[in-house]
Write a protein that holds these residues in place. Structure first.
Motif, mmCIF file in Angstrom:
data_model
loop_
_atom_site.group_PDB
_atom_site.id
_atom_site.type_symbol
_atom_site.label_atom_id
_atom_site.label_comp_id
_atom_site.label_asym_id
_atom_site.label_seq_id
_atom_site.Cartn_x
_atom_site.Cartn_y
_atom_site.Cartn_z
ATOM 1 N N TYR A 1 92.469 119.951 -105.449
ATOM 2 C CA TYR A 1 92.408 118.941 -104.391
ATOM 3 C C TYR A 1 91.227 118.024 -104.687
ATOM 4 N N LEU A 2 91.435 116.711 -104.578
ATOM 5 C CA LEU A 2 90.380 115.740 -104.853
ATOM 6 C C LEU A 2 90.207 114.813 -103.656
ATOM 7 N N GLN A 3 88.947 114.600 -103.276
ATOM 8 C CA GLN A 3 88.610 113.662 -102.202
ATOM 9 C C GLN A 3 87.544 112.721 -102.749
ATOM 10 N N VAL A 4 87.820 111.413 -102.694
ATOM 11 C CA VAL A 4 86.893 110.402 -103.176
ATOM 12 C C VAL A 4 86.539 109.497 -102.007
ATOM 13 N N ILE A 5 85.233 109.256 -101.807
ATOM 14 C CA ILE A 5 84.778 108.387 -100.727
ATOM 15 C C ILE A 5 84.263 107.094 -101.333
ATOM 16 N N VAL A 6 84.842 105.973 -100.888
ATOM 17 C CA VAL A 6 84.415 104.636 -101.325
ATOM 18 C C VAL A 6 84.167 103.832 -100.059
ATOM 19 N N ASP A 7 82.932 103.342 -99.921
ATOM 20 C CA ASP A 7 82.528 102.633 -98.708
ATOM 21 C C ASP A 7 82.857 103.500 -97.503
ATOM 22 N N ASN A 8 83.740 103.060 -96.635
ATOM 23 C CA ASN A 8 84.022 103.823 -95.431
ATOM 24 C C ASN A 8 85.452 104.376 -95.434
ATOM 25 N N GLN A 9 86.042 104.523 -96.618
ATOM 26 C CA GLN A 9 87.391 105.061 -96.744
ATOM 27 C C GLN A 9 87.350 106.373 -97.512
ATOM 28 N N VAL A 10 88.251 107.279 -97.167
ATOM 29 C CA VAL A 10 88.366 108.550 -97.865
ATOM 30 C C VAL A 10 89.754 108.587 -98.511
ATOM 31 N N TYR A 11 89.792 108.812 -99.829
ATOM 32 C CA TYR A 11 91.032 108.889 -100.595
ATOM 33 C C TYR A 11 91.257 110.347 -100.980
ATOM 34 N N ASN A 12 92.436 110.874 -100.652
ATOM 35 C CA ASN A 12 92.745 112.278 -100.884
ATOM 36 C C ASN A 12 93.967 112.434 -101.783
ATOM 37 N N TRP A 13 93.845 113.276 -102.805
ATOM 38 C CA TRP A 13 94.970 113.674 -103.641
ATOM 39 C C TRP A 13 95.096 115.175 -103.506
ATOM 40 N N ASP A 14 96.301 115.670 -103.234
ATOM 41 C CA ASP A 14 96.508 117.106 -103.049
ATOM 42 C C ASP A 14 96.615 117.871 -104.358
ATOM 43 N N GLU A 15 97.178 117.266 -105.388
ATOM 44 C CA GLU A 15 97.374 117.989 -106.642
ATOM 45 C C GLU A 15 96.911 117.145 -107.819
ATOM 46 N N VAL A 16 95.749 117.461 -108.346
ATOM 47 C CA VAL A 16 95.233 116.776 -109.540
ATOM 48 C C VAL A 16 94.976 117.829 -110.610
ATOM 49 N N GLN A 17 94.963 117.381 -111.845
ATOM 50 C CA GLN A 17 94.632 118.271 -112.953
ATOM 51 C C GLN A 17 93.254 117.906 -113.473
ATOM 52 N N ILE A 18 92.523 118.901 -113.925
ATOM 53 C CA ILE A 18 91.178 118.685 -114.460
ATOM 54 C C ILE A 18 91.138 119.208 -115.888
ATOM 55 N N HIS A 19 90.549 118.414 -116.777
ATOM 56 C CA HIS A 19 90.354 118.810 -118.165
ATOM 57 C C HIS A 19 88.885 118.678 -118.511
ATOM 58 N N VAL A 20 88.337 119.679 -119.172
ATOM 59 C CA VAL A 20 86.944 119.621 -119.620
ATOM 60 C C VAL A 20 86.917 118.851 -120.933
ATOM 61 N N GLN A 21 86.042 117.845 -121.010
ATOM 62 C CA GLN A 21 85.899 117.054 -122.237
ATOM 63 C C GLN A 21 84.815 117.653 -123.122
ATOM 64 N N LYS A 22 84.769 117.226 -124.368
ATOM 65 C CA LYS A 22 83.786 117.747 -125.322
ATOM 66 C C LYS A 22 82.355 117.436 -124.907
ATOM 67 N N ASP A 23 82.146 116.325 -124.170
ATOM 68 C CA ASP A 23 80.789 115.935 -123.763
ATOM 69 C C ASP A 23 80.333 116.651 -122.487
ATOM 70 N N GLY A 24 81.132 117.595 -121.978
ATOM 71 C CA GLY A 24 80.759 118.347 -120.784
ATOM 72 C C GLY A 24 81.176 117.683 -119.483
ATOM 73 N N LYS A 25 81.735 116.484 -119.570
ATOM 74 C CA LYS A 25 82.237 115.811 -118.365
ATOM 75 C C LYS A 25 83.650 116.304 -118.092
ATOM 76 N N TYR A 26 84.140 115.985 -116.912
ATOM 77 C CA TYR A 26 85.459 116.424 -116.501
ATOM 78 C C TYR A 26 86.363 115.217 -116.309
ATOM 79 N N LYS A 27 87.557 115.281 -116.886
ATOM 80 C CA LYS A 27 88.547 114.228 -116.710
ATOM 81 C C LYS A 27 89.512 114.708 -115.637
ATOM 82 N N VAL A 28 89.602 113.965 -114.548
ATOM 83 C CA VAL A 28 90.459 114.317 -113.430
ATOM 84 C C VAL A 28 91.677 113.396 -113.481
#
Length: 180
Positions: free
Chosen positions: A37-64
């Protein structure tokens, strides 16, 4: 499951790149094929995705990876109570501290006014307020991120979102604001 607070470091066509702080007691372990589950807040809005996939990148960051449009809600989910208190303001854009006046407060946001022009470019920046004679804070700082600045003929009205909801402020508003 666990909650991870992070910032978006890059926006892609198919998703976003995020950096999750490494916390020894609460590591993010990505399970291949699992949906999150992903929730992103931009200004005064909340964006919700119920099903996202996450991949770990070589640099230690996460690609959602996100698919489809998010469910969008307005973040103003708590009652705002007018508040007329003097406050001392400090921000990321200036090393000086200046005086202002509280306009309103809720469990997840607040607004204040000031005549100091430095604040007009503060959208997206963090501000800290020391609110005089406001018992619920018990001398603690009120911290938020600026989501809007309105110039009213040299008087700046600044709206802020707190990073987390504050149950003490929620209870204070519920018990002390009769004009709903």
């Amino acid at each position: 499951g666990n909650t991870y607070r992070t910032t978006v470091s890059q926006v892609l066509d198919e998703g976003i790149i995020v950096e999750v702080p490494m916390l020894e007691e609460n590591q993010l372990e990505v399970v291949k094929g699992k949906k999150y589950y992903l929730q992103v807040i931009v200004d005064n809005q909340v964006y919700n995705w119920d099903e996202v996939q996450i991949h770990v990148q070589k640099d230690g960051k996460y690609k959602v990876l996100v698919e489809g449009n998010p469910a969008v809600i307005n973040r103003r989910k708590y009652i705002r109570m007018p508040l007329n208190r003097i406050c001392e303001i400090s921000s990321e854009i200036s090393e000086q501290t200046y005086e202002g006046k509280m306009v309103n407060i809720s469990a997840n946001g607040f607004a204040f006014s000031t005549e100091v022009a430095d604040i007009k470019n503060a959208k997206g920046k963090k501000v800290s307020l020391q609110v005089k004679d406001f018992p619920v804070l018990e001398g603690r700082m009120l911290v938020g991120q600026v989501i809007r600045v309105s110039d009213n003929e040299g008087k700046y009205i600044v709206g802020c979102r707190m990073l987390e909801d504050n149950i003490d402020i929620y209870n204070y508003v519920e018990n002390n604001y009769n004009n709903r």
